[in-house]
Design an enzyme around this catalytic site. Structure first.
Site, PDB file in Angstrom:
ATOM      1  N   LYS A 118       0.944  -1.228   0.084  1.00 38.35           N
ATOM      2  CA  LYS A 118       0.058   0.169  -0.095  1.00 38.35           C
ATOM      3  C   LYS A 118       0.871   1.192   0.044  1.00 38.35           C
ATOM      4  CE  LYS A 118      -2.811  -3.226   1.014  1.00 38.35           C
ATOM      5  NZ  LYS A 118      -4.306  -3.688   1.181  1.00 38.35           N
ATOM      6  N   GLY A 166      -8.029  -4.724   6.732  1.00 39.22           N
ATOM      7  CA  GLY A 166      -8.822  -5.242   7.876  1.00 39.22           C
ATOM      8  C   GLY A 166      -8.388  -4.582   8.979  1.00 39.22           C
ATOM      9  N   GLU A 202       0.037   9.083   7.453  1.00 38.42           N
ATOM     10  CA  GLU A 202      -0.713   9.933   6.669  1.00 38.42           C
ATOM     11  C   GLU A 202      -1.490  10.915   7.726  1.00 38.42           C
ATOM     12  OE1 GLU A 202      -4.495   7.173   4.594  1.00 38.42           O
ATOM     13  OE2 GLU A 202      -2.395   7.592   3.504  1.00 38.42           O
ATOM     14  N   ILE A 205      -7.893  11.788   8.462  1.00 37.79           N
ATOM     15  CA  ILE A 205      -8.997  12.423   7.950  1.00 37.79           C
ATOM     16  C   ILE A 205     -10.098  12.147   8.821  1.00 37.79           C
ATOM     17  CG2 ILE A 205     -10.458  12.840   5.595  1.00 37.79           C
ATOM     18  CD1 ILE A 205      -7.432  13.429   5.354  1.00 37.79           C
ATOM     19  N   HIS A 210     -15.607   5.993   2.541  1.00 40.59           N
ATOM     20  CA  HIS A 210     -15.040   5.277   1.474  1.00 40.59           C
ATOM     21  C   HIS A 210     -15.782   5.164   0.189  1.00 40.59           C
ATOM     22  CE1 HIS A 210     -12.949   1.257   0.978  1.00 40.59           C
ATOM     23  NE2 HIS A 210     -13.678   1.516  -0.124  1.00 40.59           N
ATOM     24  N   GLU A 277      -9.759   2.361  -4.763  1.00 41.31           N
ATOM     25  CA  GLU A 277     -10.634   2.915  -3.229  1.00 41.31           C
ATOM     26  C   GLU A 277     -10.074   4.440  -3.168  1.00 41.31           C
ATOM     27  OE1 GLU A 277     -11.064  -1.052  -0.800  1.00 41.31           O
ATOM     28  OE2 GLU A 277      -9.625   0.376  -0.153  1.00 41.31           O
ATOM     29  N   ASN A 292      -7.620  -2.465  -5.012  1.00 33.74           N
ATOM     30  CA  ASN A 292      -7.780  -3.886  -4.835  1.00 33.74           C
ATOM     31  C   ASN A 292      -8.099  -4.637  -6.033  1.00 33.74           C
ATOM     32  OD1 ASN A 292     -10.622  -3.115  -2.497  1.00 33.74           O
ATOM     33  ND2 ASN A 292      -8.461  -3.466  -2.228  1.00 33.74           N
ATOM     34  N   ARG A 294      -9.014  -7.503  -7.177  1.00 30.62           N
ATOM     35  CA  ARG A 294      -9.801  -8.779  -7.121  1.00 30.62           C
ATOM     36  C   ARG A 294     -11.349  -8.308  -7.524  1.00 30.62           C
ATOM     37  NH1 ARG A 294      -9.611  -7.145  -2.194  1.00 30.62           N
ATOM     38  NH2 ARG A 294     -11.423  -6.389  -0.878  1.00 30.62           N
TER      39      ARG A 294
HETATM   40  C1  MV4 Z   1      -8.061   6.546   7.400  1.00 29.35           C
HETATM   41  C2  MV4 Z   1      -8.708   7.104   8.449  1.00 29.35           C
HETATM   42  C3  MV4 Z   1      -8.537   8.657   8.824  1.00 29.35           C
HETATM   43  N1  MV4 Z   1      -7.440   9.203   7.949  1.00 29.35           N
HETATM   44  N2  MV4 Z   1      -7.205   7.152   6.617  1.00 29.35           N
HETATM   45  C4  MV4 Z   1      -8.846   2.748   6.309  1.00 29.35           C
HETATM   46  C5  MV4 Z   1      -9.489   1.376   6.279  1.00 29.35           C
HETATM   47  C6  MV4 Z   1     -10.471   1.489   6.844  1.00 29.35           C
HETATM   48  N3  MV4 Z   1     -11.230   0.241   7.309  1.00 29.35           N
HETATM   49  C7  MV4 Z   1     -10.339   2.299   7.869  1.00 29.35           C
HETATM   50  N4  MV4 Z   1      -9.633   3.464   7.309  1.00 29.35           N
HETATM   51  C8  MV4 Z   1      -9.273   4.561   7.944  1.00 29.35           C
HETATM   52  N5  MV4 Z   1      -8.260   5.243   7.117  1.00 29.35           N
HETATM   53  C9  MV4 Z   1      -6.864   8.583   6.976  1.00 29.35           C
HETATM   54  N6  MV4 Z   1      -5.763   9.096   6.137  1.00 29.35           N
HETATM   55  C10 MV4 Z   1      -9.761   6.601   9.106  1.00 29.35           C
HETATM   56  C11 MV4 Z   1     -10.095   5.306   8.771  1.00 29.35           C
HETATM   57  C12 MV4 Z   1     -10.948   4.629   9.825  1.00 29.35           C
HETATM   58  C13 MV4 Z   1     -10.644   3.993  11.059  1.00 29.35           C
HETATM   59  C14 MV4 Z   1      -9.342   4.064  11.510  1.00 29.35           C
HETATM   60  C15 MV4 Z   1      -8.783   3.336  12.612  1.00 29.35           C
HETATM   61  C16 MV4 Z   1      -9.796   2.684  13.646  1.00 29.35           C
HETATM   62  C17 MV4 Z   1     -11.008   2.900  13.015  1.00 29.35           C
HETATM   63  C18 MV4 Z   1     -11.423   3.549  11.849  1.00 29.35           C
HETATM   64  C19 MV4 Z   1     -12.771   3.433  11.562  1.00 29.35           C
HETATM   65  C20 MV4 Z   1     -13.211   4.038  10.250  1.00 29.35           C
HETATM   66  C21 MV4 Z   1     -12.469   4.506   9.503  1.00 29.35           C
END
Ligand code: MV4
Length: 450
Positions: A118, A166, A202, A205, A210, A277, A292, A294
């Site tokens: 990634k 995951g 990073e 956010i 998503h 994504e 992704n 697949r």
């Molecule tokens: C993030 C984020 C905030 N900022 N990336 C990536 C995979 C997806 N399942 C959750 N992810 C996130 N990526 C950036 N730059 C917030 C999430 C995120 C999250 C992260 C940690 C713990 C719980 C979470 C729940 C929803 C979204």
């Protein structure tokens, strides 16, 4: 260029059934593979031929590369469809197929390898002018540099594993004093889960959405996109509901997403079908997240709004045929929502395997059910708990939600617990109805004790 005569499906459950349906439509013979405990499974019954590939444990059967390749050779299969999960994103498997002169129905081993890294994928995207979340340029190991970078980005930051997925190996860090410990913990977790502790960082956010774009590319490199799916209804990094079009974006953002997805496919020299994504922030800024390599669980919502059979397309493309449709002829019509029905407790999401003693599946206008279950099926504890996908289609979001509610109320299943009650609750939630969900929504509501 001709289509394959026979395909082996290296998977089980609803996706194996889904691929068999596409093969039937294309006039292609199918070979099912199964573990010792699944000889009576629907994906076996529906195939033209079947072959046992090992014991119940997936590591010894559905993940057993030599066993699957032997099955393909014995049955004279020209190609293997990997479905999702299992070997679908294993570059060694794609390479082993090639060596055995069997077509892997999917992208190139190089595509898969990049998709699995990634940090690298993000770096390549940034180099090609696709916006990414501000952060490290690729993976980063030097503690001092990470500290400096995080201060520059500004807290909170999020640490992610290069090999991640995951949610494993992921940490949100709110202030500098927590960085060191979070980094060590995330690295250890990633190393244990993926055998690779490489991390990237990073900006965090808040309230991200998503949104992903379906792409398809022929062997000449011509790429099209089939619009977006909004997958913001998640719990613990598991998608629960997906829909297309996204209720949260305007036409301008939609157009940008499509353009970025095509540009991503082209700059990666991507082949076959895949998904780009993106993260969307609350101001509709778009950032590449990952690719992704697949076909995804949620591909049916795209099929419903475009009329393109993504599995058929995947098979056609793998056999060397051109795309069945040009971008200018892709029409987006209506709205589709998918609810993933899992054999889980609807409140705790704890697995609930067992025998289905009674089953009535929903139907009627605008309802599609992708499943492998029937009355008498034993949902096994060894595999994914997804037992069915209910996909509703309507002329707009409101009609689609109404139809989904009807379908969920018709769905009768006894003997196991399912997530149907959870979906009923979400489908009457005012924030869902107004399209206001973000990926953290369910966790926040849960933390509030609701
Ligand atoms: C993030 C984020 C905030 N900022 N990336 C990536 C995979 C997806 N399942 C959750 N992810 C996130 N990526 C950036 N730059 C917030 C999430 C995120 C999250 C992260 C940690 C713990 C719980 C979470 C729940 C929803 C979204």
């Amino acid at each position: 260029m001709a289509l394959f005569k026979k395909i082996l499906i290296a998977n089980r459950g609803e996706i194996a059934v889904r691929v068999e349906r596409a093969c039937k439509d294309l006039g292609i013979k199918t070979v099912a593979v199964y573990s010792e405990v699944e000889k009576d499974a629907m994906h076996v019954k529906m195939a033209d031929e079947s072959i046992c590939i090992g014991p119940a444990r997936a590591a010894e059967s559905y993940l057993n590369i030599p066993s699957i390749l032997s099955a393909a050779e014995i049955t004279d299969s020209e190609a293997i469809h990997p479905g999702y999960g299992f070997l679908s994103e294993n570059p060694q498997f794609a390479e082993a197929c090639k060596k055995s002169k069997i077509t892997f129905i999917g992208p190139t081993p190089e595509n898969i390898r990049l998709g699995g890294n990634k940090a690298k994928a993000k770096q390549v995207m940034r180099k090609n002018g696709i916006p990414v979340v501000p952060g490290s340029d690729g993976a980063i190991t030097d503690r001092k540099l990470i500290e400096k970078l995080c201060s520059k980005i500004g807290y909170p930051v999020i640490l992610k594993a290069s090999a991640g997925g995951g949610g494993r190996g992921m940490r949100v860090v709110h202030a500098a004093p927590q960085l060191e410990q979070a980094l060590s913990a995330a690295e250890a977790e990633a190393l244990a889960a993926f055998g690779n502790g490489e991390m990237y960082v990073e900006r965090y956010i808040p309230r991200m959405r998503h949104v992903e774009v379906q792409i398809a590319v022929d062997n000449e490199g011509t790429a099209i996109h089939l619009g977006e799916r909004d997958c913001s209804v998640q719990r613990r990094h598991q998608k629960l509901i997906e829909e297309s079009p996204s209720p949260a974006i305007n036409e301008r953002t939609r157009e940008k997403l499509g353009k970025f997805a095509i540009k991503a496919a082209e700059s990666l020299k991507y082949r076959n079908v895949g998904t780009i994504e993106f993260i969307l922030d609350s101001d509709d800024n778009i950032y590449f997240m990952e690719i992704n390599t697949r076909v995804q669980v949620e591909h049916p919502v795209t099929e419903m709004v475009t009329g393109v059979d993504i599995i058929k397309e995947q098979i056609r493309l793998a056999s060397g045929l051109p795309l069945s449709i040009k971008q200018k002829n892709v029409r987006f019509k209506g709205h589709a929502i998918e609810c993933r029905i899992n054999a889980e407790d609807p409140y705790t999401f704890a697995p609930s395997p067992g025998k289905i003693t009674f089953l009535y599946l929903p139907g009627g206008p605008g309802i599609r059910v992708d499943t492998y279950i029937h009355a008498g099926t034993t949902v096994l504890p060894y595999y994914d708990s997804l037992i069915a996908k209910v996909i509703a289609y309507g002329c707009n979001r409101k009609e689609t939600i109404e139809r989904m509610r009807r379908a969920l109320s018709e769905f009768q299943i006894e003997g196991i617990k399912t997530t149907i009650p959870f979906h009923k609750t979400v489908l009457s939630n005012p924030d869902f109805l107004s399209g206001k969900f973000d990926t953290g929504y369910l966790e926040r509501v849960n933390a509030a004790g609701q």
